[in-house]
Scaffold this active site. Structure first.
Site, PDB file in Angstrom:
ATOM      1  N   TYR A  26     -23.304 -15.554  23.572  1.00 28.61           N
ATOM      2  CA  TYR A  26     -24.304 -16.207  22.732  1.00 28.61           C
ATOM      3  C   TYR A  26     -25.387 -16.793  23.624  1.00 28.61           C
ATOM      4  O   TYR A  26     -25.751 -17.952  23.536  1.00 28.61           O
ATOM      5  CB  TYR A  26     -23.628 -17.282  21.875  1.00 28.61           C
ATOM      6  N   GLY A  27     -25.877 -15.942  24.549  1.00 32.06           N
ATOM      7  CA  GLY A  27     -26.958 -16.367  25.442  1.00 32.06           C
ATOM      8  C   GLY A  27     -28.270 -15.811  24.935  1.00 32.06           C
ATOM      9  O   GLY A  27     -28.533 -15.795  23.725  1.00 32.06           O
ATOM     10  N   SER A  28     -29.103 -15.336  25.867  1.00 27.52           N
ATOM     11  CA  SER A  28     -30.430 -14.834  25.524  1.00 27.52           C
ATOM     12  C   SER A  28     -30.339 -13.765  24.432  1.00 27.52           C
ATOM     13  O   SER A  28     -30.900 -13.920  23.346  1.00 27.52           O
ATOM     14  CB  SER A  28     -31.096 -14.276  26.784  1.00 27.52           C
ATOM     15  N   GLN A  29     -29.626 -12.682  24.691  1.00 25.82           N
ATOM     16  CA  GLN A  29     -29.544 -11.600  23.703  1.00 25.82           C
ATOM     17  C   GLN A  29     -28.547 -11.913  22.586  1.00 25.82           C
ATOM     18  O   GLN A  29     -28.806 -11.652  21.417  1.00 25.82           O
ATOM     19  CB  GLN A  29     -29.153 -10.285  24.393  1.00 25.82           C
ATOM     20  N   SER A  54     -21.643 -22.560  24.776  1.00 23.33           N
ATOM     21  CA  SER A  54     -22.206 -21.775  23.666  1.00 23.33           C
ATOM     22  C   SER A  54     -21.428 -21.932  22.370  1.00 23.33           C
ATOM     23  O   SER A  54     -21.980 -21.733  21.284  1.00 23.33           O
ATOM     24  CB  SER A  54     -22.225 -20.287  24.020  1.00 23.33           C
ATOM     25  N   HIS A 109     -27.324  -2.908  28.015  1.00 20.62           N
ATOM     26  CA  HIS A 109     -27.707  -2.402  29.339  1.00 20.62           C
ATOM     27  C   HIS A 109     -26.563  -1.503  29.791  1.00 20.62           C
ATOM     28  O   HIS A 109     -25.399  -1.786  29.481  1.00 20.62           O
ATOM     29  CB  HIS A 109     -27.931  -3.580  30.308  1.00 20.62           C
ATOM     30  N   GLU A 197     -36.458  -3.246  38.810  1.00 16.44           N
ATOM     31  CA  GLU A 197     -36.306  -4.639  39.259  1.00 16.44           C
ATOM     32  C   GLU A 197     -36.231  -4.733  40.789  1.00 16.44           C
ATOM     33  O   GLU A 197     -36.688  -5.707  41.368  1.00 16.44           O
ATOM     34  CB  GLU A 197     -35.109  -5.322  38.578  1.00 16.44           C
ATOM     35  N   GLU A 233     -52.636 -16.609  41.427  1.00 10.80           N
ATOM     36  CA  GLU A 233     -53.529 -15.712  40.677  1.00 10.80           C
ATOM     37  C   GLU A 233     -52.841 -14.433  40.215  1.00 10.80           C
ATOM     38  O   GLU A 233     -53.408 -13.668  39.437  1.00 10.80           O
ATOM     39  CB  GLU A 233     -54.781 -15.414  41.511  1.00 10.80           C
TER      40      GLU A 233
HETATM   41  P1  NDP Z   1     -26.622 -14.393  29.154  1.00 11.40           P
HETATM   42  O1  NDP Z   1     -26.474 -14.699  30.595  1.00 11.40           O
HETATM   43  O2  NDP Z   1     -27.683 -15.121  28.396  1.00 11.40           O
HETATM   44  O3  NDP Z   1     -25.190 -14.625  28.435  1.00 11.40           O
HETATM   45  C1  NDP Z   1     -24.607 -15.841  28.451  1.00 11.40           C
HETATM   46  C2  NDP Z   1     -23.605 -15.920  27.309  1.00 11.40           C
HETATM   47  O4  NDP Z   1     -22.409 -15.217  27.673  1.00 11.40           O
HETATM   48  C3  NDP Z   1     -23.244 -17.339  27.017  1.00 11.40           C
HETATM   49  O5  NDP Z   1     -23.066 -17.489  25.610  1.00 11.40           O
HETATM   50  C4  NDP Z   1     -21.916 -17.489  27.738  1.00 11.40           C
HETATM   51  O6  NDP Z   1     -21.087 -18.450  27.129  1.00 11.40           O
HETATM   52  C5  NDP Z   1     -21.315 -16.122  27.528  1.00 11.40           C
HETATM   53  N1  NDP Z   1     -20.292 -15.799  28.521  1.00 11.40           N
HETATM   54  C6  NDP Z   1     -20.455 -15.721  29.854  1.00 11.40           C
HETATM   55  N2  NDP Z   1     -19.298 -15.381  30.451  1.00 11.40           N
HETATM   56  C7  NDP Z   1     -18.385 -15.241  29.454  1.00 11.40           C
HETATM   57  C8  NDP Z   1     -17.010 -14.927  29.427  1.00 11.40           C
HETATM   58  N3  NDP Z   1     -16.331 -14.643  30.546  1.00 11.40           N
HETATM   59  N4  NDP Z   1     -16.381 -14.881  28.228  1.00 11.40           N
HETATM   60  C9  NDP Z   1     -17.052 -15.146  27.090  1.00 11.40           C
HETATM   61  N5  NDP Z   1     -18.362 -15.468  27.047  1.00 11.40           N
HETATM   62  C10 NDP Z   1     -19.024 -15.515  28.219  1.00 11.40           C
HETATM   63  O7  NDP Z   1     -26.752 -12.815  28.965  1.00 11.40           O
HETATM   64  P2  NDP Z   1     -28.049 -11.983  28.533  1.00 11.40           P
HETATM   65  O8  NDP Z   1     -28.297 -12.202  27.084  1.00 11.40           O
HETATM   66  O9  NDP Z   1     -29.143 -12.180  29.512  1.00 11.40           O
HETATM   67  O10 NDP Z   1     -27.502 -10.492  28.763  1.00 11.40           O
HETATM   68  C11 NDP Z   1     -26.566  -9.901  27.896  1.00 11.40           C
HETATM   69  C12 NDP Z   1     -26.731  -8.396  27.998  1.00 11.40           C
HETATM   70  O11 NDP Z   1     -28.022  -8.027  27.532  1.00 11.40           O
HETATM   71  C13 NDP Z   1     -26.625  -7.863  29.431  1.00 11.40           C
HETATM   72  O12 NDP Z   1     -26.011  -6.604  29.382  1.00 11.40           O
HETATM   73  C14 NDP Z   1     -28.084  -7.731  29.840  1.00 11.40           C
HETATM   74  O13 NDP Z   1     -28.283  -6.752  30.856  1.00 11.40           O
HETATM   75  C15 NDP Z   1     -28.696  -7.278  28.531  1.00 11.40           C
HETATM   76  N6  NDP Z   1     -30.129  -7.520  28.381  1.00 11.40           N
HETATM   77  C16 NDP Z   1     -30.638  -8.760  28.627  1.00 11.40           C
HETATM   78  C17 NDP Z   1     -31.967  -9.035  28.403  1.00 11.40           C
HETATM   79  C18 NDP Z   1     -32.506 -10.427  28.511  1.00 11.40           C
HETATM   80  O14 NDP Z   1     -33.624 -10.648  28.094  1.00 11.40           O
HETATM   81  N7  NDP Z   1     -31.787 -11.398  29.056  1.00 11.40           N
HETATM   82  C19 NDP Z   1     -32.898  -7.968  27.962  1.00 11.40           C
HETATM   83  C20 NDP Z   1     -32.252  -6.726  27.628  1.00 11.40           C
HETATM   84  C21 NDP Z   1     -30.920  -6.529  27.887  1.00 11.40           C
HETATM   85  P3  NDP Z   1     -20.724 -19.882  27.822  1.00 11.40           P
HETATM   86  O15 NDP Z   1     -21.545 -20.904  27.127  1.00 11.40           O
HETATM   87  O16 NDP Z   1     -19.267 -20.010  27.535  1.00 11.40           O
HETATM   88  O17 NDP Z   1     -21.037 -19.774  29.279  1.00 11.40           O
HETATM   89 MG    MG Z   2     -33.502  -5.149  34.671  1.00 11.13          MG
END
Ligand code: NDP
Ligand code: MG
Length: 332
Positions: A26-29, A54, A109, A197, A233
């Site tokens: 439940y992070g960015s995506q 999260s 990804h 990247e 810039e």
């Molecule tokens: P994030 O780093 O934002 O994900 C963090 C989330 O994952 C938090 O909710 C965290 O919960 C949870 N988490 C981390 N470790 C675990 C674990 N061991 N068990 C359960 N939950 C866990 O990820 P992104 O959204 O950046 O990336 C997700 C996917 O999307 C990747 O494959 C990335 O390559 C892809 N992607 C990302 C983009 C972006 O803009 N960021 C763009 C396009 C694709 P907690 O609070 O418990 O830590």
């Molecule tokens: Mg990339």
């Protein structure tokens, strides 16, 4: 364009009706996908670790939350939206034990599937819907009735034969088909993403900025001047390129800047740089980079952490901190 692009009418949203989607992470995506799917009428359960930050956030957003194992067990589609470095562990511990051919795995990804860190059985569908924008934009545009373009890929159709159609339905619920979903492969998405990247976006740009800064400072110019000219810039130029391409950017700069651009640019990125780019691409294609990064993670990232520490001590960071303090508009 010879590539295939899918729009609203190409998706069948009914494929996710009465289906349960587990969003792991439940992070960015993860947050954007879970909320958009929920608002599209799809039954969503968010899979997280109970001790993480999260968990509470997803609850406060009104979503059903469970451990990754519980969420995955009863889901028809499982979306891997935890960080790439965590996905293999989450797959092994929480998904694989109860995985069946009725389920579809979805990624944003391709790294873990393409480089065999996750190897699902052949009867399981494996797909990708990768938004070409950060999660907050995926959410914001959806709420505005628009969408972020996405990539679609199918690693395996699985025994249902429906994995690709299910991915399109997911892309529809996410808002992606409003903008267009471009078909690619796990290999192409993964390898071009890593190359971009490393060679251009993150590695290339930071190395170029530092080299320019160091050249000016070593020649006796003030670090403040070097910072403005080589780093600050950068944004103005990149914003113009993002908005309308190179020609658009060039329509905003002086004749002198344009002449320097077209005559000196090719001398900087010369045949030597292009040859190095080919080597970087070849390490990505051969799996050499992937093996190095997987092993580095297993070793607790000693090289990675040391290099980041050294980068943080670069003089450009010190002068940058002082100059940015003068830019009140950057504060929030
Ligand atoms: P994030 O780093 O934002 O994900 C963090 C989330 O994952 C938090 O909710 C965290 O919960 C949870 N988490 C981390 N470790 C675990 C674990 N061991 N068990 C359960 N939950 C866990 O990820 P992104 O959204 O950046 O990336 C997700 C996917 O999307 C990747 O494959 C990335 O390559 C892809 N992607 C990302 C983009 C972006 O803009 N960021 C763009 C396009 C694709 P907690 O609070 O418990 O830590
Ligand atoms: Mg990339």
């Amino acid at each position: 364009m010879s590539i295939k692009v899918y729009y609203e009418q190409d998706a069948d949203p009914s494929l996710l009706r009465d289906k349960r989607v587990a969003i792991l992470g439940y992070g960015s995506q993860g947050r954007a996908h879970a909320l958009n799917l929920h608002d599209s009428g799809v039954e969503v359960v968010v899979g997280l670790r109970p001790e993480g930050a999260s968990w509470q956030r997803a609850k406060e957003d009104g979503l059903e939350v469970a451990s990754c194992a519980e969420a995955a067990q009863n889901a028809d589609l499982i979306a891997f939206l935890v960080p790439d470095s965590q996905q293999a562990k989450v797959y092994q511990e929480s998904v694989e034990p109860t995985l069946s051919g009725k389920q579809t795995l979805l990624f944003a990804h391709g790294f873990n599937v393409h480089y065999h860190q996750i190897v699902p059985p052949a009867e399981v569908g494996v797909v990708m819907i990768a938004p070409k924008g950060p999660g907050n934009l995926v959410r914001k545009l959806f709420q505005d009735g628009q969408g972020v373009p996405c990539l679609l890929a199918v690693a395996q159709q699985g025994s249902s034969g429906q994995a690709k159609a299910t991915a399109l339905a997911y892309g529809h619920a996410l808002g992606g088909t409003r903008a267009g979903i471009i078909e690619t492969s796990f290999k192409e998405e993964t390898e071009t993403d890593l190359f971009g990247e490393q060679a251009v976006l993150c590695g290339g740009v930071t190395a170029l900025i530092k080299a320019g800064f160091e050249t000016l400072v070593e020649a006796g110019y003030a670090p403040e001047m070097a910072y403005f000219e080589c780093l600050n810039e950068m944004k103005l130029i990149v914003d113009l390129i993002y908005q309308g391409g190179m020609a658009h950017m060039r329509s905003f700069i002086s004749e002198t800047a344009k002449y320097g651009d077209v005559t000196r640019g090719p001398c900087i990125v010369d045949d030597h740089v292009r040859a190095t780019m080919k080597e970087i691409l070849s390490d990505i294609q051969s799996g050499k980079f992937a093996r190095e990064w997987v092993l580095e993670n297993q070793a607790n990232k000693p090289v990675y952490n040391a290099l980041l520490r050294r980068e943080a001590q670069h003089p450009i960071e010190e002068v940058g901190q002082r100059l940015r303090a003068m830019m009140g508009w950057l504060k929030k």
